[in-house]
Design a protein around this motif. Structure first.
Motif, short mmCIF file in Angstrom:
data_model
loop_
_atom_site.label_atom_id
_atom_site.label_comp_id
_atom_site.label_asym_id
_atom_site.label_seq_id
_atom_site.Cartn_x
_atom_site.Cartn_y
_atom_site.Cartn_z
N ASP A 37 0.82 -1.22 0.00
CA ASP A 37 0.00 0.00 0.00
C ASP A 37 0.86 1.27 0.00
O ASP A 37 0.53 2.24 -0.68
CB ASP A 37 -0.96 0.02 1.19
CG ASP A 37 -2.07 -1.01 1.07
OD1 ASP A 37 -2.39 -1.42 -0.07
OD2 ASP A 37 -2.61 -1.42 2.12
N GLN A 38 1.95 1.25 0.74
CA GLN A 38 2.84 2.41 0.76
C GLN A 38 3.50 2.62 -0.60
O GLN A 38 3.60 3.75 -1.08
CB GLN A 38 3.90 2.25 1.85
CG GLN A 38 3.32 2.38 3.24
CD GLN A 38 4.30 1.98 4.32
OE1 GLN A 38 5.04 1.02 4.18
NE2 GLN A 38 4.28 2.72 5.42
N ASP A 40 2.23 1.74 -3.42
CA ASP A 40 1.16 2.21 -4.28
C ASP A 40 0.95 3.72 -4.10
O ASP A 40 0.78 4.44 -5.09
CB ASP A 40 -0.12 1.44 -3.98
CG ASP A 40 -1.21 1.69 -4.99
OD1 ASP A 40 -0.90 1.69 -6.21
OD2 ASP A 40 -2.38 1.87 -4.58
N MET A 41 1.00 4.20 -2.87
CA MET A 41 0.86 5.64 -2.62
C MET A 41 2.02 6.43 -3.22
O MET A 41 1.84 7.50 -3.78
CB MET A 41 0.74 5.93 -1.11
CG MET A 41 -0.59 5.52 -0.54
SD MET A 41 -0.89 6.07 1.16
CE MET A 41 0.49 5.38 2.03
N SER A 43 3.77 5.50 -5.83
CA SER A 43 3.54 5.45 -7.27
C SER A 43 2.52 6.50 -7.71
O SER A 43 2.71 7.20 -8.70
CB SER A 43 3.08 4.05 -7.66
OG SER A 43 2.68 4.00 -9.00
N GLU A 44 1.42 6.61 -6.97
CA GLU A 44 0.40 7.61 -7.28
C GLU A 44 0.94 9.03 -7.15
O GLU A 44 0.63 9.88 -7.98
CB GLU A 44 -0.82 7.41 -6.39
CG GLU A 44 -1.62 6.17 -6.73
CD GLU A 44 -2.77 5.91 -5.78
OE1 GLU A 44 -3.10 6.80 -4.96
OE2 GLU A 44 -3.35 4.82 -5.86
N ALA A 45 1.75 9.28 -6.13
CA ALA A 45 2.32 10.61 -5.94
C ALA A 45 3.27 10.96 -7.08
O ALA A 45 3.29 12.10 -7.56
CB ALA A 45 3.05 10.69 -4.59
N ASP A 48 1.13 11.75 -10.14
CA ASP A 48 0.52 13.08 -10.00
C ASP A 48 1.53 14.19 -10.29
O ASP A 48 1.23 15.14 -11.01
CB ASP A 48 -0.06 13.28 -8.59
CG ASP A 48 -1.29 12.43 -8.33
OD1 ASP A 48 -1.87 11.88 -9.30
OD2 ASP A 48 -1.66 12.29 -7.14
#
Length: 70
Positions: A37-38, A40-41, A43-45, A48
């Protein structure tokens, strides 16, 4: 002062977590453990941040973009 990234790697530790190794230009290594999950966060950041700078990086001017949409 911020250090400059030289290289990095991400490897699964076999227990459900990941080891992130970050090397700087001086040869120092930082190792961090992160969950799926970390990562994944992170990767999303990254996505963005890149999306925000995409037009500048590609050299696309805003006027050209608007003309193509019309």
């Amino acid at each position: 002062m911020a250090r400059t990234l030289s290289s990095f790697s991400i490897t699964a530790d076999g227990k459900g977590d990941y080891l992130i190794s970050i090397d700087d230009e001086d040869g120092e290594t930082i190792e961090l453990t992160a969950s799926y999950d970390q990562l994944d966060m992170i990767s999303e950041a990254i996505d963005d941040a890149l999306d925000e700078d995409e037009e500048d990086a590609l050299g696309v001017e805003e006027d050209e973009d608007e003309e193509n949409e019309a």
